[in-house]
Write an enzyme that holds these catalytic residues in place. Structure first.
Site, PDB file in Angstrom:
ATOM      1  N   GLU A   1      36.534  34.156  45.425  1.00 15.16           N
ATOM      2  CA  GLU A   1      36.244  35.552  45.100  1.00 15.16           C
ATOM      3  C   GLU A   1      36.101  35.608  43.593  1.00 15.16           C
ATOM      4  O   GLU A   1      37.071  35.432  42.862  1.00 15.16           O
ATOM      5  CB  GLU A   1      37.367  36.453  45.613  1.00 15.16           C
ATOM      6  CG  GLU A   1      36.975  37.936  45.642  1.00 15.16           C
ATOM      7  CD  GLU A   1      37.286  38.643  44.349  1.00 15.16           C
ATOM      8  OE1 GLU A   1      36.363  38.722  43.495  1.00 15.16           O
ATOM      9  OE2 GLU A   1      38.414  39.108  44.172  1.00 15.16           O
TER      10      GLU A   1
ATOM     11  N   CYS B   1      38.894  44.092  40.955  1.00 17.29           N
ATOM     12  CA  CYS B   1      37.555  43.492  41.115  1.00 17.29           C
ATOM     13  C   CYS B   1      36.532  44.479  41.644  1.00 17.29           C
ATOM     14  O   CYS B   1      35.348  44.365  41.333  1.00 17.29           O
ATOM     15  CB  CYS B   1      37.630  42.268  42.030  1.00 17.29           C
ATOM     16  SG  CYS B   1      38.454  40.863  41.269  1.00 17.29           S
TER      17      CYS B   1
END
Length: 241
Positions: free
Chosen positions: A14, A48
């Site tokens: 990720e 994020c």
């Protein structure tokens, strides 16, 4: 570097995002502003999938920007132990310095700070930027800071194109009351998740969470993380010879 070292072993990566939101003219602005501001500035934007880019239809952008700025200016910056604090310190002073450099660079290229943009050694006031362009760092890179850019568009095609111009694609969102437009955005937006009628910061643990393009590959989330790390074995047996 990690991917190079793991060889044939399974890995999920990720790698970040610059989450975008499309706001169509059918959207009741007063009902979404608080949610959008929270998505941009919760945890000082250090998530994020913090809302970083907002693409607003030209017919409602003035109304949206005015309401968004007004709601942003209600936020209290201060001590994280104070119950009245909404936004507190960034992770370290170097990150404050970095994002302030990005803001100044954008301003030198024509961007406007609608509110915020003041900082201490550890904090940046929630910052809203307008008149930005796609090549500015505050737009095309992951800010990971309490800053959001608001951009006008004319058609949904334009909005989808602007969202997809990024090399990142983790979560994206769209607000619309027109079902065919929502479904078209879901099909055409290049992201690991498209959140319809909510902010791209939405995430729960039982959803598949992960990105496309430079946001990485593989999926987190309880079920999906297990599947990512599981080798499937197929076994078949005839009942008789």
């Amino acid at each position: 570097g990690i991917k190079e070292k793991v060889g044939l072993r399974k890995v999920t990566l990720e790698l970040g995002s610059n989450a975008a939101l499309i706001v169509e003219p059918s959207t009741p602005i007063d009902k979404i502003i608080s949610r959008c501001v929270g998505g941009a500035f919760n945890f000082a934007g250090q998530v994020c999938i913090s809302l970083q880019r907002i693409y607003v239809h030209a017919s409602i952008i003035d109304e949206f920007t005015k309401a968004f700025v007004a709601e942003t200016e209600k936020l209290v910056v201060g001590d994280p132990l104070d119950i009245n604090t909404d936004v507190s310190a960034m992770i370290n002073p170097k990150e404050v310095e970095r994002i302030c450099q990005w803001i100044e660079e954008a301003k030198s290229q024509g961007a406007v700070v609608a509110t915020g943009g003041t900082f201490t050694e550890r904090t940046l006031t929630p910052t809203v930027m307008t008149n930005v362009t796609a090549d500015m760092k505050v737009v095309c890179q992951e800010t990971f800071a309490p800053i959001v850019s608001i951009v006008s568009y004319e058609t949904l095609d334009d909005a989808i194109r602007l969202v997809n111009e990024s090399e990142l694609g983790l979560n994206a969102g769209i607000y619309t009351n027109v079902l065919p437009d929502a479904l078209r955005a879901a099909d055409e937006i290049q992201a690991g998740a498209v959140i319809i009628n909510d902010i791209p910061t939405f995430r729960i643990d039982n959803m598949p969470y992960g990105g496309v393009k430079m946001s990485g590959y593989g999926r987190e989330g309880i079920k999906w993380a297990i599947e990512e790390m599981t080798d499937m074995k197929f076994i078949t047996m005839k009942k008789s010879f």
